[in-house]
Write a protein that holds these residues in place. Structure first.
Motif, PDB file in Angstrom:
ATOM      1  N   GLY A  31     115.321 -23.932  -2.457  1.00 48.08           N
ATOM      2  CA  GLY A  31     115.764 -23.723  -1.087  1.00 48.08           C
ATOM      3  C   GLY A  31     114.973 -24.481  -0.050  1.00 48.08           C
ATOM      4  N   THR A  32     113.911 -25.146  -0.446  1.00 44.33           N
ATOM      5  CA  THR A  32     113.085 -25.887   0.509  1.00 44.33           C
ATOM      6  C   THR A  32     113.085 -27.380   0.218  1.00 44.33           C
ATOM      7  OG1 THR A  32     111.074 -25.639  -0.827  1.00 44.33           O
ATOM      8  CG2 THR A  32     111.570 -23.881   0.752  1.00 44.33           C
ATOM      9  N   TRP A  92     117.800 -18.075  -5.583  1.00 47.67           N
ATOM     10  CA  TRP A  92     118.326 -19.243  -4.884  1.00 47.67           C
ATOM     11  C   TRP A  92     119.714 -18.946  -4.307  1.00 47.67           C
ATOM     12  CZ3 TRP A  92     122.549 -22.514  -5.894  1.00 47.67           C
ATOM     13  CH2 TRP A  92     122.587 -23.670  -5.100  1.00 47.67           C
ATOM     14  N   LYS A 144     120.813 -16.104  -3.300  1.00 42.00           N
ATOM     15  CA  LYS A 144     120.654 -15.241  -2.126  1.00 42.00           C
ATOM     16  C   LYS A 144     120.277 -16.078  -0.899  1.00 42.00           C
ATOM     17  CE  LYS A 144     118.396 -11.035  -0.498  1.00 42.00           C
ATOM     18  NZ  LYS A 144     118.174 -11.567   0.849  1.00 42.00           N
ATOM     19  N   LEU A 145     119.406 -17.047  -1.114  1.00 39.93           N
ATOM     20  CA  LEU A 145     119.038 -17.922  -0.006  1.00 39.93           C
ATOM     21  C   LEU A 145     120.258 -18.668   0.519  1.00 39.93           C
ATOM     22  CD1 LEU A 145     115.680 -19.462  -1.333  1.00 39.93           C
ATOM     23  CD2 LEU A 145     115.953 -17.856   0.580  1.00 39.93           C
ATOM     24  N   GLU A 146     121.083 -19.132  -0.403  1.00 41.91           N
ATOM     25  CA  GLU A 146     122.290 -19.843   0.004  1.00 41.91           C
ATOM     26  C   GLU A 146     123.279 -18.921   0.692  1.00 41.91           C
ATOM     27  OE1 GLU A 146     123.026 -23.360  -0.384  1.00 41.91           O
ATOM     28  OE2 GLU A 146     120.855 -23.115  -0.426  1.00 41.91           O
ATOM     29  N   ASP A 195     122.525 -16.283   2.437  1.00 43.02           N
ATOM     30  CA  ASP A 195     122.015 -16.008   3.781  1.00 43.02           C
ATOM     31  C   ASP A 195     122.361 -17.131   4.744  1.00 43.02           C
ATOM     32  OD1 ASP A 195     120.971 -13.650   2.857  1.00 43.02           O
ATOM     33  OD2 ASP A 195     118.932 -14.428   2.580  1.00 43.02           O
ATOM     34  N   LYS A 196     122.555 -18.331   4.208  1.00 41.97           N
ATOM     35  CA  LYS A 196     122.936 -19.475   5.036  1.00 41.97           C
ATOM     36  C   LYS A 196     124.451 -19.556   5.231  1.00 41.97           C
ATOM     37  CE  LYS A 196     119.078 -22.271   3.345  1.00 41.97           C
ATOM     38  NZ  LYS A 196     118.714 -23.512   2.579  1.00 41.97           N
ATOM     39  N   GLY A 197     125.187 -18.624   4.585  1.00 44.75           N
ATOM     40  CA  GLY A 197     126.637 -18.639   4.698  1.00 44.75           C
ATOM     41  C   GLY A 197     127.317 -19.470   3.631  1.00 44.75           C
ATOM     42  N   ALA A 198     126.564 -19.903   2.614  1.00 45.90           N
ATOM     43  CA  ALA A 198     127.146 -20.720   1.557  1.00 45.90           C
ATOM     44  C   ALA A 198     127.896 -19.844   0.571  1.00 45.90           C
ATOM     45  CB  ALA A 198     126.048 -21.499   0.839  1.00 45.90           C
ATOM     46  N   LYS A 231     127.825 -26.992  -6.864  1.00 44.80           N
ATOM     47  CA  LYS A 231     126.798 -27.580  -6.009  1.00 44.80           C
ATOM     48  C   LYS A 231     125.637 -28.038  -6.861  1.00 44.80           C
ATOM     49  CE  LYS A 231     124.085 -26.708  -1.892  1.00 44.80           C
ATOM     50  NZ  LYS A 231     123.833 -25.799  -0.789  1.00 44.80           N
TER      51      LYS A 231
END
Length: 406
Positions: free
Chosen positions: A351-352, A371, A373-375, A377-380, A403
């Motif tokens: 994510g970074t 990963w 969850k991070l996506e 949270d970004k709306g992915a 992806k």
């Protein structure tokens, strides 16, 4: 002695011709009448000789010619050393194969020198045996003398241009860059060099350089680099040849752009090869589908792409693909030759911009979950396929887009 004799003696001493005898008085008219001048002595026959006259003329001409030559020589030397007529800095091109006469004429035509003949003849005298004015594009400074220009053109210090090829480009992508460069000259080869055989780097060149010359330089530099790194490889690396070595380095190059990760990524792929696992690398899918042209920016990788049978699809084939998929740079080559010692078999995006690695599938799935969850949270879209997962862990067949992660 009489007074008359004394007077005559005095006249003789004063520079007037002494007269003997009595003085005869003259009338005023006679005194004013001019005396007859005696005729000059006749020239000798030798002085009137035509040979003597010719030799005198010839000597006079020689003296005048010598004087004119000395004047012309000093004028030429002065003109050669004095500031030239150029008012502002300008670029001047010496074409390949141009002779001194052509260069001199072009310099005068562009008002860089005042006299082409002076530049031509004096430059010829200054050049030693084997020296010449070199082809290229030069920046001539304002008021540069002919001598300054001669030294510059003799040095070959022409204006340098550059063309850059980032690591990870394919041969075709490199060719496209060279084709679009307006300074390089000449045609590109019709047959593409072997993928992975050209070194990514920045190359400097002067105007007039042929594209084929850059390609030859790139190939020579890559061969030299590959040979050097291969000779110093870790002997425990299970690659059978330099060809396999470059193939693996090209995959590492395309998987991560972070230099510190490359040796770790290389260790994952080598561990998979050692265990007979498929590499499951997204960049190999892309190369199998699009070749050296690369994937269009607006074209996603679909789930169906993972199952397409191409010689490069490492989701389908076992082992390494048949050729490199790009031209790897030094860092990727070093990583493939000297990978980290790890037990890792998986990696996924963190994510970074980097990746997180795992030695077990359980750890890997936990990393994938974080990963996702991070996506999310970004709306992915959370329903994505992560490469490196075994087939049993892949997303449902209805999923269309994939992806890139690893």
């Amino acid at each position: 002695m009489s007074d008359t004799n004394q007077s005559n003696d005095a006249a003789g001493h004063n520079g007037h011709p002494a007269q003997n005898g009595p003085i005869i008085p003259k009338s005023p008219n006679e005194a004013l009448r001019p005396e007859r001048v005696p005729e000059p002595p006749k020239r000798s026959k030798k002085a009137r000789s035509q040979v003597v006259i010719f030799l005198n003329f010839l000597m006079t001409m020689v003296v005048l010619a010598c004087a004119a030559g000395i004047f012309a020589f000093y004028y030429a030397i002065s003109s050669y050393q004095d500031p030239g007529p150029l008012e502002t800095n300008t670029n001047f091109i010496v074409r390949s194969g141009a002779g001194l006469s052509e260069i001199a004429t072009n310099l005068e035509r562009n008002n860089i020198v005042s006299d082409a003949r002076i530049f031509r003849y004096l430059t010829a005298t200054y050049l030693n045996e084997g020296e010449s004015l070199k082809a290229g594009e030069y920046e001539i400074k304002a008021k540069a003398s002919m001598n300054d220009i001669m030294e510059l053109l003799k040095s070959g210090k022409s204006i340098l241009y550059s063309i850059s090829f980032p690591e990870g480009l394919t041969v075709r992508q490199m060719f496209n860059r060279m084709s679009g460069d307006t300074v390089l000259e000449g045609e590109l080869p019709t047959a593409l060099p072997t993928e992975g055989s050209l070194r990514p780097d920045t190359y400097k060149f002067s105007r007039g350089t042929k594209r084929s010359e850059i390609i030859d330089q790139m190939a020579a530099e890559q061969k030299k680099l590959v040979d050097q790194i291969w000779e110093k490889r870790d002997p425990s690396v299970s690659l059978k040849s330099k060809e396999e070595f470059v193939v693996l380095a090209s995959i590492v190059e395309k998987e991560t752009g972070i230099p510190d990760e490359r040796a770790h990524v290389a260790s994952v792929f080598l561990n998979r090869l050692a265990k007979g696992m498929r590499l499951q690398s997204d960049p190999t899918i892309i190369y199998g589908l699009f070749g050296g042209d690369g994937k269009p920016a607006d074209r996603p990788i679909y789930l169906s792409d993972l199952k397409k049978e191409t010689p490069y699809n490492t989701y389908v084939i076992k082992g390494l693909p048949p050729t490199p998929i790009a031209n790897p740079g030094r860092d990727a080559l070093e990583a493939a030759a000297n990978p980290w010692k790890t037990a890792d078999l998986y990696f996924v995006a963190d994510g970074t911009g980097g990746h997180v690695f795992a030695a077990t599938l359980e750890e890997h799935n936990a990393n994938v979950k974080r990963w996702r969850k991070l996506e999310a949270d970004k709306g992915a879209d959370p329903n994505i396929v992560v490469d490196g997962q075994p087939e049993a862990q892949a997303e449902p067949a209805g999923q269309q887009k994939k992806k890139k992660t690893n």
